[in-house]
Design a protein around this motif. Structure first.
Motif, short mmCIF file in Angstrom:
data_model
loop_
_atom_site.label_atom_id
_atom_site.label_comp_id
_atom_site.label_asym_id
_atom_site.label_seq_id
_atom_site.Cartn_x
_atom_site.Cartn_y
_atom_site.Cartn_z
N LEU A 154 -6.88 -10.44 -2.95
CA LEU A 154 -6.55 -8.90 -2.69
C LEU A 154 -5.20 -8.54 -2.31
O LEU A 154 -4.36 -7.67 -2.80
N ASP B 42 -12.04 0.25 0.13
CA ASP B 42 -11.52 -0.79 1.18
C ASP B 42 -10.39 0.20 2.04
O ASP B 42 -9.11 0.13 1.41
N PRO B 43 -10.68 0.58 3.08
CA PRO B 43 -9.56 1.57 3.78
C PRO B 43 -8.34 0.71 4.23
O PRO B 43 -7.09 1.32 4.09
N ALA B 44 -8.61 -0.57 4.63
CA ALA B 44 -7.46 -1.32 4.98
C ALA B 44 -6.48 -1.66 3.87
O ALA B 44 -5.14 -1.58 3.62
N LEU C 92 -2.23 -6.66 -4.20
CA LEU C 92 -1.58 -5.24 -3.45
C LEU C 92 -0.14 -5.62 -3.40
O LEU C 92 0.81 -4.66 -3.73
N LEU D 160 -4.63 1.70 3.11
CA LEU D 160 -3.47 1.94 3.90
C LEU D 160 -2.19 0.95 3.60
O LEU D 160 -1.15 1.43 3.64
N LEU D 161 -2.61 -0.42 3.42
CA LEU D 161 -1.42 -1.30 3.05
C LEU D 161 -0.70 -0.85 1.83
O LEU D 161 0.37 -0.90 1.54
N SER E 142 -9.74 -12.39 0.20
CA SER E 142 -8.64 -11.80 0.78
C SER E 142 -7.34 -12.13 0.31
O SER E 142 -6.41 -11.15 0.07
#
Lengths: 90, 156
Positions: free
Chosen positions: A19, A33-35, A23, A38-39, A16
């Protein structure tokens, strides 16, 4: 409640962390990874309209990760792009 | 980073980031005003800046008035921005992100915004939020897992 890790891979917290680092640098999110997607979308939106691209990585995300992915493949961005291409010309 | 943070926290009003950008400007002015009193205590400068930004955003949220936003004259020329369909798709995705983030506890939401939108490191984020790097790592993992779970539930 912690789970014992027996594998040699990184801890979930480390994954995490990596990641979120990626990002935060503006790198494209993993497709599955949908989250993260979105971020990344939220970050890209905050970068828009004001020339808030701060470095090359952000620019790459803007171009490749959000609006102009050219592979048209499995990328969710590619799916969005295909809907845009249906814009009638007349 | 400050502009992105304010934009992510405050969102758009009438499709624009005028208010968020104004708050970001206030943050910069406040940082400059506070600089003479700033003392290096070994913490990243970003924590000083985002501490101010967090307060300014909270003030703006408390006094938010969704009034009309003055605009310049109507644009007279081609729009180089994305087309309406792409704009709507982006808008929907961003609003989806905001909606899900709003369901997270405030600390987790703030944490993710600082890490992703502002691009702060875990250590810098911890300094802003008053958390140790280890606590940040655990909290951000939980926040991400929760966000992922909500996103998957909604898409199912």
């Amino acid at each position: 409640m912690t789970q014992e890790r027996t594998g040699a891979g990184p801890a979930p917290e480390d994954e995490s962390d990596a990641l979120l680092d990626a990002l935060g640098r503006g790198e494209p999110p993993p497709h599955d990874d949908p989250a993260a997607r979105l971020l990344a979308a939220l970050r890209a939106d905050a970068c828009r309209d004001g020339g808030m691209v701060e470095d090359g990585m952000s620019a790459r995300t803007w171009d490749d990760g959000v609006t102009r992915t050219g592979d048209g493949g499995a990328s969710p961005v590619g799916q969005r792009r295909s809907s845009v291409s249906m814009t009638p010309s007349t | 980073m400050v502009v992105r943070y304010c934009r992510a926290r405050l969102g758009r009003v009438s499709g624009q980031y005028h208010i968020a950008d104004d708050v970001a400007q206030e943050v910069c002015i406040a940082v400059l005003s506070a600089l003479p009193r700033y003392r290096d205590m070994g913490r990243p400068f970003a924590s000083f800046v985002f501490g101010i930004a967090s307060h300014k955003v909270a003030d703006a949220l408390r006094s938010s008035v969704r009034s009309a936003v003055p605009t310049q004259d109507l644009p007279d020329g081609p729009d180089d921005g994305p087309g309406p369909e792409e704009t709507v798709v982006r808008y929907i995705e961003v609003e989806h992100a905001r909606r899900l983030l709003a369901r997270l506890p405030e600390n987790q939401r703030e944490l993710l915004l600082l890490r992703v939108v502002s691009g702060l490191s875990a250590e810098e984020t911890g300094n802003v939020l008053g958390m140790s790097p280890g606590a940040v790592r655990v909290a951000q993992h939980r926040a991400l897992a929760r966000l992922r779970q909500m996103a998957e539930l909604e898409s199912a």
